[in-house]
Each structure stands twice: as structure tokens, then as C-alpha cells.
Write a protein that holds these residues in place. Sequence first.
Motif: not given
Length: 803
Positions: A28-39
Motif C-alpha cells: 500500500f505504501f509503495t503504490v501511494i508513494f510511487g504515485l505521490a513521487l510522480a505527482t
Amino acid sequence: MTLKEKHRLIWQSFRTIISYWYRSPIQFFTVIFGLALATALWSAVQAINSEARASYDRASAQLSLNDHSTITHVTRALQLADYVVLRRKGWDVSPVAQFNLPQTANISVILIDILSHPSRRTEMIPSGQPSTTEPLVWANYITRNRLEALDLDIKTSLDTALPDNVIITDFSQAASLGLSTTPLDHLLLAQEQLPNLKSIDTLIPGLKINRPALSTDTGTLTESFHLNLTAFGFLSFVVGLFIVHSMINLALEQRRGLFRTLRCLGVPIWVLITALGCEMLLFALIAGGSGIGIGYVLASLLMPGVSGTLQGLYGADIAGVLQLRSDWVLSGLAIAVFGSLLAGARGLYLVAKLPILQSPALFARSQHIQRIRNRGAIIGGVLLFLGTVVLLTTNTLIGGFIFLGALMLGTALALPLILSKVISALTDRAQPGISAWIWSDLRAQLHMLSLPLMALLLAVATNIGVETMTSSFRLTLISWLEQRFTADLYVRLEGKSAPNHIQSWLTDQGTTALPLMTSETVINGHLVSVYGLMDHPFYEENWPLIAKQTEAWPTFHLGQGIMINEQMAYGLDLWPGDQLVTGHFSQPILGVYPDYGNTQFQMVMAQKQLLLSDKPTHIPSFTILLNKIEKPDIINGLTENFGIHQTQFLDQNSLRTRSLAIFDQTFLITNALNVLTLSVAAFALLTSFLSMWSQRLPQIAPIWAMGIPSQQLARYEIIRSLALGALVAILAIPLGLVLAWTLLNVINVQAFGWKLPFHATPVSWVKVTCLSILAALLAALIPAGRLRSLAPSTLLKVFNNER
């Protein structure tokens, strides 16, 4: 089924699906963090661009004293009565007068009317208040300190956009400073005027309009940099999406059993898809909000470079605090939602087509994997072909961006097949034993690493492309500054100045004075600025040409041809050897010169040739070669003898040095974004390695059982990761160079009418390749550490079942 029952069914299905993440917090952290980094990367770039453009607007408005057309009288000084007549007849003009403070001869005072001035200084006055708490006298720090040192009781408001030793104030403050309000130096002419106005020389005979001559505005050049930076931010966002795509599809794959169970219980497929869509939307909003916050912090850290650029180029003091502007905040949320749905679209499609009784083992067959690779390579090839066709046929800015997107996406889709072929070739050439196993194992795991490797490819290619672009940008800027700031001194003349007397005085002092003669004409519907140059070796020695005919300058000085800027060459498709034919003359094109930062068509001709035309001409400025004469002596002499003010001089040497230092600071922005983009790619590899961990044990356990220690297996894991990083970097170099070529030679030409020369920088390729290998190394450290410390009982458990 009632609407309430449908809502309840969707809610219960959503709760069941979302419960998976309680058991998988790391994922869950990976998905959120990945999209947050991209954004965050996208939002940071947009925040920087938004704040910079707002600052450009403020700076340009504050410095518009020298950037607007002016009105002067041919034979006398202007009076306030002239201003009143033009205003009453509908002309949008504003008076300007220049004097020296009576207490000192070195501080100039510029009187303006803040209510009519085009720079809109009325924004400095609080709305609705008849008076302000701040004095209507503006000066920068240096001038303010000088006033205090001279013990002059003049209260000023701070405006760092102003030059040294210059005060700007309203006409209403003239009496308090001991100044008169007449005569006027000139009237500023607003760019937009009412239609069908009577000409100014009809209203007041002898008035003439003077176009701005020497402009130090590099807004267009900087806008090019921001456009390329935006493209870089978008590519960085795409890299981040690979993390999200990988993790979302991994989560969907691991919940296939749950989906089949829900379907067997009677949950309609549309309910399942709706619940998954709500889950992705929730992730997008959480990650998007977090990404905007991270992007805000990141942009705040990078803004000093942009602030330095603005301060150096425009003299404007830009605050280091960003504003939360709605444009980049909303664009960040929108692109986060769009990216999340795009990343999960394929997974939703597979769920929609999921047969209830299909075994998940069929999904992992090597034949299916090979079909996916072949399909991706075919789609990638088609995209590259279509992108090239669009580029060659449309010749537009949109076509350039379509080619850029097709290039990056097409190459990324073809990467798995290319790596598979390369690794197969290396496997065939490897020595039997552990070496062959390393390559074979890498090929077996390649399908699970495809997405993060695509992300790494795009990250490395983007880094190489942007590094090449910024290097070319800097080298071109240096050349442009050397061209534009070659002479020792430039002086801008006002309407009442006598160019002939000034030139004679400068010649008597031992300097070389080169007057710049200007005029205007219209060619094919385009307003063209025409400049007349004297016959002097200075121009041939210091005026670079990107294309020219043989003996261009001797022929030019004979008046047998003209030269045009690059914008005009691209806009009218005219190059050396072509003939420029208008209603007034027909002349061959002898050369094309770069004119970075300019948006208008421009051509130069010999002065004697310009004088023969029927166009009115005037001399707005002088280029001065001092010839070892002291610069202060010339400046003081021009000031005392001809009333030329400090604001009319341009000291090019100091300005050139300062500009280069400021742009070097600006390029630190792209270096920081390069590192961040590679960090995102490294994180994508790390998440893939971690997600593969449980599936790797069946391949590792037999090798361990054959006597290979876990410490040695950990080293093999690192070697495998380094090999992947090196292979991807090698493949990314040509992609990055094509990307840089597209930005420099396609995007710039279509957007601004000129292109930046391509400068290859092999040192940067080596640097980015090393960073790619370092990113792969960092991604492999945690899995290798876990393998090194793995208990033998864990490996032995592999042999307890059918695997």
C-alpha cells in the motif's frame, strides 16, 4: 435491485477489496508513494514555471519604462499640454520626465503618472484607499542607502527592479523633491490603442513614435527553457507511473482468488469494476494530495535558482516563498487521477475478462509472456513509425510532441524484447555452470522486471536528453551573450538627442562610435524591424552567422544584399542564396544570424542601402568601442554635454558575467530533477525486487542446496542488478540523444522560430550511466541483504511442496 441495494452492494464489495491493503501495508505504501513521487515531480516543475512566469510578468511590468514605444517631438521638448491633447483625443499615453536631484548630480529622478503608466504601478496602491502608507517614491537598496548617506530626507519604497542611482516617483511628489514637472522627456505609448485615432503628427505637428531599440528581455529564451522543463516534468511523471502500474497490477494479480470468490457469490462484474475504480480514485486523491505537498517543498528548495535568474535578467527581487496557485495544484490532482486510472486500466480490463474458474497458473506461462513481448515490440514499432510520419508531415508543435511521446513510449514497449534477445545471446556465450545460471535466471525473471526497467530506461534517457539540452542551452547562451554584449558600452538615445553631435563628440574623444540606424517595414503580413549597420570590421568579427554565402560581409557592406535573423528565415523559408522580394526592393539573402530570445522578424542591411529606401529612419542607440579610453570619462561626458541619464547606458561586461553566473545557478534545477527522476526509477526496481522475493525462493533454493552459500548468492543478486542497469543505460543513450535533438531542433523551432545548436556531451553520458548503475545497485541492496541473512530453514521449506 433497487438503487439503495446497488449502493450497498458496491459498498460491501469495496470494503472487501480494500481489506487486502490492511494485510499488505508495504505494498500500500509503495503504490501511494510511487504515485505521490510522480505527482510531486510534475507539481514541482509546474509550480516553478507558474511562479517564474508570474514573476516575469511582474518584472516586465516594473521594467517597462524602457520596453515601450515612446513619443517625442522632433524640434522641441514635450510639455504637459501635449500630453493633455493626446489623452483627450483618445491616445493611451503616459508622461515621463527625468531630472537630477538638486542635492546631487549622480541620482536621477524619473517622474511618472502612476494612474496611466503602462507598468501598472497602481497595483502598489492599496485598493480603496485615497493615500498609501508607503511613499510613492521607489528606489532599490543601493540608492536608498546613498540617500541616507547623503542625509537626504527622502522616504522611499523598496523596488529592487530599478537600476542603481535611479528614483521613480509620481508627478505629485515632484514639488517635495524640489523638481519641476516640465519639460517632459517623452510620452510612453501603450501597446493597445483605440481604433481609428487621428495620427499624432496631425494632432501635434512634429511628434514621432520611437520603437524600443536595445532590449535586454530574454523572456522568450527563458520560456523555451520552461517548455523543455515541462516536457521533462511530464516524462518524470510517466516514469513514476510505472511504479504505480507495476504495484496495482501486482495487487490485482494477487487478488484474483478474491475476485473469483466474489463472482461466485453473485457479485456482478460491473460492481466489481466500480469498486476497483473507486479504490484507484481514492489512491489517486491521497497520493495526489501528498504529491502536491512534496512538490511544493521540492519547488521551494529549487526556487532560489529561478529567483536568481529573475533577479539577474530583470533586476526584480523575487521572493523565495512559493504561492499555492490553483493552476498547478489542480493540474497536479488531475494528472494524479488520470495517471492512476491509466496505470490500472489494463488490470481492470483483465479483471473484467476474468473467467470465474480459470487457474492463475495459466497466466504465467512463458508462451504468454513471449506473446506479450512480441506484441509490445510491434506496438512500439508502430508508434515509432506513426510518430515519425506525423513529425515529417505536420511540421507543427503538436506534431513534435506527438513524435516525442511516440518515441519514448514506443522504445519503452520494445525494451523487454530487446533485453530478452540480448540476455539470450549472453546466455549462449556464457560458460557452463554458475555464469550460465545467472543469465538464465535473469532471463526467467525479466517479465516481472519489465515495467521498472522501462521506467529506468525512460529516466536515464530523459536525464541524458535534458542534460544534453541544458548543456546546449548554456553553450548557446554563452555564444548569444558574446554576440549581444561584445562592445564596451551601449547608449540608448532619447528623441531630443542629436545623434550627429554625439557621434562627433565620441569620435573626438578617441572612441569608435557605431550608430545603429533603424526602420520598419511589412513583409508578407509580418512587421519586420530593419537595422542599418556601418561598414566596420567590428560586425564581421563579432556577428556570428548560422548560414552564409561566400564573401557575405564584403558583399553586405557594398549594399548588394541583406542578412535576416533565424526567426525570419524559418518563418518565410528564406536562406542564403534566396531572393527577398517586396514591393520596395529585391535583395539576395547573404546570411542568417541567430537571434535567441527575440520573437519578431528582423533584418540588417548596410546603412547606405537603408538610407536609399523610402522608409523613415532614426538612430536610437550607439555601440561604443572605447579604444582604451576610460569608461567613466565617456559616461560623465555624455551626461554633462548631452543630458544622457544613467538609465540610458548599458555596461555589457558586468551584465554578461552576472548573467552567466545566474544561468549556471538555474541549471542546478535540472540536475536536482535528474537525481530525483533516477531515484524514482530506483524505487521502482526496489519494489519489483521486493515483490518478487517470495517467487524467487524456488529458483534460489536448489542452487543453495547444491552448495552455493547464501552470501555468494547475494553477490550474484547484486551482479544481476548491475548488469541490468548497465544494459538499460547503454540502450538509453541513443534514445536520450534523439530526445535532446527533438527538444532542440523540433520543439524550439515550432514554438519560438529558432533552434538551439546540438552540442554532444559524452561526459554527461558516462555520468548518467554511472548513476543508472548506482540506482540499480541501491535497488538490489535490500533484497541482497535479505538473501544474505536468510535462514537455511526457510530455503529448506521450499522442498516441502510441489514447487
